[in-house]
Design a protein around this motif. Structure first.
Motif, PDB file in Angstrom:
ATOM      1  N   SER A   1     -47.888 -22.114  27.229  1.00  0.00           N
ATOM      2  CA  SER A   1     -46.674 -22.303  28.017  1.00  0.00           C
ATOM      3  C   SER A   1     -46.632 -23.718  28.582  1.00  0.00           C
ATOM      4  CB  SER A   1     -46.612 -21.315  29.192  1.00  0.00           C
ATOM      5  OG  SER A   1     -46.628 -19.981  28.749  1.00  0.00           O
ATOM      6  N   VAL A   2     -45.410 -24.206  28.788  1.00  0.00           N
ATOM      7  CA  VAL A   2     -45.155 -25.467  29.490  1.00  0.00           C
ATOM      8  C   VAL A   2     -44.248 -25.131  30.665  1.00  0.00           C
ATOM      9  CG1 VAL A   2     -44.153 -27.762  29.342  1.00  0.00           C
ATOM     10  CG2 VAL A   2     -45.353 -26.804  27.366  1.00  0.00           C
ATOM     11  N   ILE A   3     -44.709 -25.409  31.889  1.00  0.00           N
ATOM     12  CA  ILE A   3     -43.975 -25.004  33.089  1.00  0.00           C
ATOM     13  C   ILE A   3     -43.533 -26.237  33.870  1.00  0.00           C
ATOM     14  CG2 ILE A   3     -44.071 -23.670  35.235  1.00  0.00           C
ATOM     15  CD1 ILE A   3     -46.762 -22.904  32.818  1.00  0.00           C
ATOM     16  N   LEU A   4     -42.253 -26.306  34.197  1.00  0.00           N
ATOM     17  CA  LEU A   4     -41.720 -27.346  35.078  1.00  0.00           C
ATOM     18  C   LEU A   4     -41.679 -26.786  36.492  1.00  0.00           C
ATOM     19  CD1 LEU A   4     -38.636 -28.551  32.954  1.00  0.00           C
ATOM     20  CD2 LEU A   4     -41.064 -29.057  32.635  1.00  0.00           C
ATOM     21  N   TYR A   5     -42.194 -27.536  37.468  1.00  0.00           N
ATOM     22  CA  TYR A   5     -42.279 -26.972  38.815  1.00  0.00           C
ATOM     23  C   TYR A   5     -42.298 -28.056  39.890  1.00  0.00           C
ATOM     24  CZ  TYR A   5     -47.348 -28.073  39.001  1.00  0.00           C
ATOM     25  OH  TYR A   5     -48.574 -28.709  39.032  1.00  0.00           O
ATOM     26  N   PHE A   6     -42.086 -27.592  41.124  1.00  0.00           N
ATOM     27  CA  PHE A   6     -42.205 -28.446  42.310  1.00  0.00           C
ATOM     28  C   PHE A   6     -43.419 -27.973  43.098  1.00  0.00           C
ATOM     29  CE2 PHE A   6     -41.464 -29.578  46.741  1.00  0.00           C
ATOM     30  CZ  PHE A   6     -41.044 -30.901  46.641  1.00  0.00           C
ATOM     31  N   HIS A   7     -44.247 -28.937  43.530  1.00  0.00           N
ATOM     32  CA  HIS A   7     -45.489 -28.630  44.230  1.00  0.00           C
ATOM     33  C   HIS A   7     -45.335 -28.973  45.715  1.00  0.00           C
ATOM     34  CE1 HIS A   7     -50.170 -29.118  44.308  1.00  0.00           C
ATOM     35  NE2 HIS A   7     -49.754 -28.033  44.921  1.00  0.00           N
ATOM     36  N   GLU A   8     -45.398 -27.951  46.549  1.00  0.00           N
ATOM     37  CA  GLU A   8     -45.162 -28.191  47.970  1.00  0.00           C
ATOM     38  C   GLU A   8     -46.230 -29.079  48.595  1.00  0.00           C
ATOM     39  OE1 GLU A   8     -43.514 -25.665  51.617  1.00  0.00           O
ATOM     40  OE2 GLU A   8     -45.331 -24.796  50.772  1.00  0.00           O
ATOM     41  N   GLU A   9     -47.475 -28.932  48.184  1.00  0.00           N
ATOM     42  CA  GLU A   9     -48.563 -29.685  48.815  1.00  0.00           C
ATOM     43  C   GLU A   9     -48.339 -31.191  48.721  1.00  0.00           C
ATOM     44  OE1 GLU A   9     -53.429 -30.277  48.499  1.00  0.00           O
ATOM     45  OE2 GLU A   9     -52.433 -28.767  47.274  1.00  0.00           O
ATOM     46  N   THR A  10     -47.853 -31.657  47.580  1.00  0.00           N
ATOM     47  CA  THR A  10     -47.659 -33.096  47.380  1.00  0.00           C
ATOM     48  C   THR A  10     -46.187 -33.504  47.425  1.00  0.00           C
ATOM     49  OG1 THR A  10     -47.553 -32.815  44.983  1.00  0.00           O
ATOM     50  CG2 THR A  10     -49.725 -33.214  45.952  1.00  0.00           C
ATOM     51  N   HIS A  11     -45.284 -32.519  47.480  1.00  0.00           N
ATOM     52  CA  HIS A  11     -43.835 -32.764  47.456  1.00  0.00           C
ATOM     53  C   HIS A  11     -43.446 -33.595  46.235  1.00  0.00           C
ATOM     54  CE1 HIS A  11     -42.311 -30.985  51.238  1.00  0.00           C
ATOM     55  NE2 HIS A  11     -43.588 -31.057  51.578  1.00  0.00           N
TER      56      HIS A  11
END
Length: 241
Positions: free
Chosen positions: A55-65
């Motif tokens: 899988s290839v997942i596009l996401y936003f990471h809260e820890e690093t914004h």
């Protein structure tokens, strides 16, 4: 994930035109547009090939914004640092340039993606690598030395034996910076490390595999099956109480 972060990402991506343009099927991958919010991640969408367990997942990471992209290959999941961006516009720019090529390389092995150090190490030509059994102690050979998989921090997956039904595996890596082979097991997807396979050269590694691979796989299976039985008993106990 904080409510304000969820609202921020939702507002930024709700009318993201790039998402509407993505093909539903692309180089053997199916687009899943389901949004998934985790402890500190907001998954925007994923391209998945279930048959290949990738899988290839596009996401936003809260820890690093930051907006990021991560790969899941078998049981192993990691962020591709080349795609880390602070804003949606720069993230889209990278995806437009590189996402299709990434999917192509995941669909069909591309030797051009290998570091010259890996090539010089002769890992893809390793005779033992061509002789590894397809099935061993109930584990399937998922990744083989002829087609190493690049992950992060200079490491490549060289061998990966997996039992997906038990979410357990034995993985052998090579790190180009340390010039070292090392191994890691996963038991119900929880890493379990020992140093029994640490080696610097293929002949040394080959000797250790001959001596220790089978017992290590037997140990992983026994522990995974024991844990599965314990979970089953716990569920049974709860249903009877």
């Amino acid at each position: 994930m904080k409510d304000e972060t969820i609202e921020k990402v939702r507002a930024e991506t709700e009318h993201w035109g790039y998402m509407d343009q993505l093909p539903e099927e692309w180089h053997g991958f199916h687009l899943d547009r389901t949004v998934s919010v985790g402890k500190d991640t907001y998954d925007l969408c994923r391209y998945e090939n279930k048959d290949r367990h990738t899988s290839v997942i596009l996401y936003f990471h809260e820890e690093t914004h930051e907006y990021k992209l991560r790969l899941k290959i078998g049981l192993i999941e990691f962020c591709r640092i080349e795609y880390i961006t602070a804003g949606l516009e720069s993230f889209e720019h990278l995806l437009r340039k590189q996402l299709e090529f990434l999917l192509m390389d995941m669909e069909t092995f591309n030797p051009k993606t290998l570091s010259s150090i890996v090539s010089d190490k002769k890992i893809t030509e390793w005779a033992l690598g061509r002789e590894l059994p397809e099935e061993l102690e109930g584990f399937s050979l998922f990744i083989r030395p002829a087609q190493p998989v690049k992950i992060n921090n200079g490491s490549y997956i060289v061998v990966d034996y997996v039992d997906f039904s038990l979410e357990s595996s034995f993985t052998l890596y090579y790190n180009i910076y340390r010039d070292e082979f090392f191994a890691e097991a996963r038991i119900w997807n929880i890493p379990d490390v020992n140093y029994d396979f640490d080696s610097n050269e293929l002949p040394e590694l080959e000797e250790k595999l001959h001596q220790r691979l089978l017992p290590r796989l037997q140990e992983i299976r026994k522990r995974a099956e024991t844990e599965a039985a314990n979970k089953k008993e716990a569920v049974k106990g709860k249903s009877e109480s």
